[in-house]
Scaffold this active site. Structure first.
Site, short mmCIF file in Angstrom:
data_model
loop_
_atom_site.label_atom_id
_atom_site.label_comp_id
_atom_site.label_asym_id
_atom_site.label_seq_id
_atom_site.Cartn_x
_atom_site.Cartn_y
_atom_site.Cartn_z
N ASP A 96 -0.58 4.95 0.83
CA ASP A 96 -1.11 5.86 1.84
C ASP A 96 -0.96 5.25 3.11
O ASP A 96 -1.74 4.27 3.42
CB ASP A 96 -2.33 6.49 1.47
CG ASP A 96 -2.63 7.32 0.08
OD1 ASP A 96 -1.49 7.81 -0.19
OD2 ASP A 96 -3.63 7.46 -0.55
N ASP B 159 0.70 -1.13 -0.01
CA ASP B 159 -0.21 0.07 -0.17
C ASP B 159 1.04 1.14 0.13
O ASP B 159 2.14 1.24 0.40
CB ASP B 159 -0.88 0.06 1.20
CG ASP B 159 -1.80 1.27 1.35
OD1 ASP B 159 -2.44 1.53 0.50
OD2 ASP B 159 -1.60 1.80 2.38
#
Length: 255
Positions: free
Chosen positions: A11, A9
């Site tokens: 963010d 991922d």
């Protein structure tokens, strides 16, 4: 367990809004040094893969190519191609709308085949009206991802899932979600990285999307506590992540 590839991922894991997470940069550089394949799998649809790669380089001194970025937009395009239809209306930004147009789909506001709702920092009531009316006329309702919030240096801001919920409430139609934790994006990401599921580790900060994406789709998971999911919630999680770390600096690649 020694993993041959990583789905990561962005963010809350590699950066937080405009704030760098230094351990995230070191983690990526460690992967590069070991020549381990990795793919950034992000629910963010506001940027193209090229823009994401440029941002990683210019803002965070992380040097990767756009081919290492797989967004919910790309997964949405793959889904729409597989299910037919040529026209769409979208609530979203450049990373969503421009790529849909480039993929050959045609903008249509009244009777589109699809209504696609993603994050839009310039969303207006009138955009919601157009989306609502099109869905009422039979358009297939797609939510790019279910993220209710996005972690930033300002705090947890409304995410795409919040906008999708607005349209779902107005239409009384449940969307087809594409992004994490759904199988649509995860199956495509695993295929893109070219490994078996048991050879890949899913790394992220959000239990509801990143970690459930791994758990629900047969991948081991690493929850890092630098973004959405706080440490206090870990003991109460319904299914435990394979690993939980305060920082990616704690990860050991060989075990």
């Amino acid at each position: 367990m020694t993993y041959k590839g990583y789905l990561i991922d962005l963010d809350g894991t590699i950066y937080r809004g405009s704030e760098p997470i230094p351990a995230g940069k070191r983690f990526v550089e460690a992967l590069q040094a070991r020549q381990l394949p990795f793919l950034f799998v992000t629910n963010n649809t506001t940027r193209t893969p090229e823009t994401v790669a440029d941002r990683l380089k210019n803002e965070f001194d992380i040097h990767v190519g756009p081919e290492t970025v797989y967004t919910a937009t790309l997964a949405t395009i793959d889904y729409m191609r597989a299910h037919g239809g040529t026209s769409f209306y979208a609530i979203g930004e450049t990373g969503l709308i421009d790529l849909l147009l480039e993929a050959g789909f045609v903008w249509e506001e009244t009777t589109p085949d699809y209504v696609v709702v993603g994050l839009d920092n310039q969303v207006t009531y009138e955009k919601f009206v157009t989306a609502t009316l099109a869905i009422q006329k039979g358009a297939t309702f797609i939510g790019t991802n279910p993220d209710k919030n996005i972690p930033t240096e300002r705090g947890l801001l409304p995410g795409a899932g919040a906008l999708v919920s607005f349209v779902a409430t107005a239409t009384q139609v449940e969307p087809i979600f594409i992004g994490k934790p759904e199988a649509v994006i995860m199956e495509a990401a695993v295929a893109k990285i070219g490994l078996k599921k048991d050879e890949v580790l899913m790394v992220g900060d959000n239990y509801l999307t990143d970690i459930r994406a791994g758990i629900d789709n047969g991948l081991d998971t690493l929850l890092v506590l630098t973004g959405f999911t706080p440490k206090a919630e870990v003991p109460e999680l319904p299914v435990a992540p394979t690993f939980v770390l305060d920082s990616l600096d704690e990860w050991r690649f060989e075990s």
